[in-house]
Design a protein around this motif. Structure first.
Motif, PDB file in Angstrom:
ATOM      1  N   MET A   1      -5.627   5.416 -23.460  1.00 43.16           N
ATOM      2  CA  MET A   1      -6.253   6.479 -24.228  1.00 43.16           C
ATOM      3  C   MET A   1      -7.713   6.602 -23.799  1.00 43.16           C
ATOM      4  SD  MET A   1      -6.120   6.843 -28.307  1.00 43.16           S
ATOM      5  CE  MET A   1      -6.942   8.149 -29.123  1.00 43.16           C
ATOM      6  N   LYS A   2      -8.248   7.792 -23.903  1.00 46.47           N
ATOM      7  CA  LYS A   2      -9.615   8.054 -23.489  1.00 46.47           C
ATOM      8  C   LYS A   2     -10.573   7.724 -24.624  1.00 46.47           C
ATOM      9  CE  LYS A   2      -8.104  11.721 -20.463  1.00 46.47           C
ATOM     10  NZ  LYS A   2      -8.147  13.122 -20.144  1.00 46.47           N
ATOM     11  N   VAL A   3     -11.039   6.449 -24.645  1.00 44.76           N
ATOM     12  CA  VAL A   3     -11.941   5.997 -25.692  1.00 44.76           C
ATOM     13  C   VAL A   3     -13.065   5.200 -25.057  1.00 44.76           C
ATOM     14  CG1 VAL A   3     -12.159   4.608 -27.770  1.00 44.76           C
ATOM     15  CG2 VAL A   3     -10.065   5.855 -27.355  1.00 44.76           C
ATOM     16  N   CYS A   4     -14.300   5.487 -25.459  1.00 44.20           N
ATOM     17  CA  CYS A   4     -15.448   4.699 -25.030  1.00 44.20           C
ATOM     18  C   CYS A   4     -15.436   3.393 -25.818  1.00 44.20           C
ATOM     19  CB  CYS A   4     -16.746   5.459 -25.288  1.00 44.20           C
ATOM     20  SG  CYS A   4     -18.218   4.484 -24.921  1.00 44.20           S
ATOM     21  N   GLU A   5     -15.600   2.265 -25.126  1.00 36.47           N
ATOM     22  CA  GLU A   5     -15.529   0.966 -25.770  1.00 36.47           C
ATOM     23  C   GLU A   5     -16.806   0.613 -26.523  1.00 36.47           C
ATOM     24  OE1 GLU A   5     -14.305  -1.813 -22.776  1.00 36.47           O
ATOM     25  OE2 GLU A   5     -12.443  -0.738 -22.404  1.00 36.47           O
ATOM     26  N   ILE A   6     -17.869   1.346 -26.323  1.00 35.93           N
ATOM     27  CA  ILE A   6     -19.130   1.094 -27.026  1.00 35.93           C
ATOM     28  C   ILE A   6     -19.326   2.073 -28.179  1.00 35.93           C
ATOM     29  CG2 ILE A   6     -21.650   1.039 -26.801  1.00 35.93           C
ATOM     30  CD1 ILE A   6     -20.304  -1.314 -25.474  1.00 35.93           C
ATOM     31  N   THR A   7     -19.223   3.356 -27.913  1.00 33.63           N
ATOM     32  CA  THR A   7     -19.496   4.358 -28.947  1.00 33.63           C
ATOM     33  C   THR A   7     -18.252   4.806 -29.704  1.00 33.63           C
ATOM     34  OG1 THR A   7     -19.268   6.170 -27.367  1.00 33.63           O
ATOM     35  CG2 THR A   7     -21.481   5.261 -27.685  1.00 33.63           C
ATOM     36  N   GLY A   8     -17.067   4.594 -29.145  1.00 29.22           N
ATOM     37  CA  GLY A   8     -15.834   5.015 -29.804  1.00 29.22           C
ATOM     38  C   GLY A   8     -15.516   6.483 -29.629  1.00 29.22           C
ATOM     39  N   LYS A   9     -16.191   7.146 -28.704  1.00 23.54           N
ATOM     40  CA  LYS A   9     -15.921   8.565 -28.474  1.00 23.54           C
ATOM     41  C   LYS A   9     -14.505   8.757 -27.938  1.00 23.54           C
ATOM     42  CE  LYS A   9     -20.506  10.342 -27.544  1.00 23.54           C
ATOM     43  NZ  LYS A   9     -21.283  11.208 -26.665  1.00 23.54           N
ATOM     44  N   THR A  10     -13.817   9.790 -28.443  1.00 24.84           N
ATOM     45  CA  THR A  10     -12.470  10.123 -27.997  1.00 24.84           C
ATOM     46  C   THR A  10     -12.411  11.602 -27.633  1.00 24.84           C
ATOM     47  OG1 THR A  10     -11.742  10.653 -30.233  1.00 24.84           O
ATOM     48  CG2 THR A  10     -11.398   8.395 -29.501  1.00 24.84           C
ATOM     49  N   GLY A  54     -22.932   5.721 -23.928  1.00 22.60           N
ATOM     50  CA  GLY A  54     -22.735   4.290 -24.126  1.00 22.60           C
ATOM     51  C   GLY A  54     -23.540   3.465 -23.127  1.00 22.60           C
ATOM     52  N   MET A  55     -23.652   3.967 -21.884  1.00 19.54           N
ATOM     53  CA  MET A  55     -24.476   3.294 -20.872  1.00 19.54           C
ATOM     54  C   MET A  55     -25.943   3.296 -21.288  1.00 19.54           C
ATOM     55  SD  MET A  55     -23.051   4.542 -17.240  1.00 19.54           S
ATOM     56  CE  MET A  55     -21.330   4.889 -17.023  1.00 19.54           C
ATOM     57  N   LYS A  56     -26.400   4.418 -21.845  1.00 17.02           N
ATOM     58  CA  LYS A  56     -27.785   4.494 -22.311  1.00 17.02           C
ATOM     59  C   LYS A  56     -28.025   3.528 -23.467  1.00 17.02           C
ATOM     60  CE  LYS A  56     -29.759   8.564 -22.518  1.00 17.02           C
ATOM     61  NZ  LYS A  56     -29.994   9.994 -22.803  1.00 17.02           N
ATOM     62  N   THR A  57     -27.028   3.362 -24.336  1.00 15.05           N
ATOM     63  CA  THR A  57     -27.136   2.411 -25.437  1.00 15.05           C
ATOM     64  C   THR A  57     -27.248   0.988 -24.910  1.00 15.05           C
ATOM     65  OG1 THR A  57     -25.840   3.872 -26.854  1.00 15.05           O
ATOM     66  CG2 THR A  57     -26.003   1.575 -27.530  1.00 15.05           C
ATOM     67  N   ILE A  58     -26.440   0.649 -23.898  1.00 21.01           N
ATOM     68  CA  ILE A  58     -26.491  -0.690 -23.305  1.00 21.01           C
ATOM     69  C   ILE A  58     -27.836  -0.919 -22.632  1.00 21.01           C
ATOM     70  CG2 ILE A  58     -25.507  -2.147 -21.491  1.00 21.01           C
ATOM     71  CD1 ILE A  58     -22.768  -0.951 -22.243  1.00 21.01           C
ATOM     72  N   ASN A  59     -28.357   0.083 -21.947  1.00 27.18           N
ATOM     73  CA  ASN A  59     -29.660  -0.057 -21.298  1.00 27.18           C
ATOM     74  C   ASN A  59     -30.775  -0.253 -22.317  1.00 27.18           C
ATOM     75  OD1 ASN A  59     -28.650   0.156 -18.722  1.00 27.18           O
ATOM     76  ND2 ASN A  59     -28.998   2.359 -18.602  1.00 27.18           N
ATOM     77  N   LYS A  60     -30.649   0.385 -23.465  1.00 30.42           N
ATOM     78  CA  LYS A  60     -31.696   0.311 -24.481  1.00 30.42           C
ATOM     79  C   LYS A  60     -31.638  -0.995 -25.274  1.00 30.42           C
ATOM     80  CE  LYS A  60     -33.440   2.806 -28.507  1.00 30.42           C
ATOM     81  NZ  LYS A  60     -33.249   3.964 -29.377  1.00 30.42           N
ATOM     82  N   LYS A  61     -30.438  -1.378 -25.747  1.00 25.21           N
ATOM     83  CA  LYS A  61     -30.305  -2.525 -26.642  1.00 25.21           C
ATOM     84  C   LYS A  61     -29.930  -3.815 -25.933  1.00 25.21           C
ATOM     85  CE  LYS A  61     -28.922   0.256 -30.575  1.00 25.21           C
ATOM     86  NZ  LYS A  61     -27.923   0.478 -31.606  1.00 25.21           N
ATOM     87  N   GLY A  62     -29.335  -3.704 -24.749  1.00 24.75           N
ATOM     88  CA  GLY A  62     -28.801  -4.870 -24.058  1.00 24.75           C
ATOM     89  C   GLY A  62     -27.305  -4.969 -24.277  1.00 24.75           C
TER      90      GLY A  62
END
Length: 77
Positions: A1-10, A54-62
């Motif tokens: 399924m097309k789901v982002c593992e960080i933000t949960g976007k579908t 989600g990549m931007k979130t990882i870059n910002k928070k770690g």
């Protein structure tokens, strides 16, 4: 399924609207990429399917903080 593992976007469903105003169903897929991230805590690469936000979130928070936040249950209110 097309789901982002960080933000949960579908994927989201909407309409294609033609010039004559006919409506047909379509899906809006999230911008997902398969990306490897280096985990300092575990000392290994972790492969995630994440959206660009989600990549931007990882870059910002770690990576560790983003994974911990993604695993936490979401508040509904």
């Amino acid at each position: 399924m097309k789901v982002c593992e960080i933000t949960g976007k579908t994927a989201v469903v909407g309409n294609n609207v033609s010039h004559s105003n006919r409506k047909t169903k379509r899906t809006f897929s999230p911008n997902l990429k398969t990306k490897r991230f280096w985990s300092e805590e575990e000392g290994r690469w972790i492969t995630l399917k994440v959206s660009t936000s989600g990549m931007k979130t990882i870059n910002k928070k770690g990576l560790a903080a983003a994974l911990k936040e993604a695993a936490a249950p979401k508040k509904l209110y």
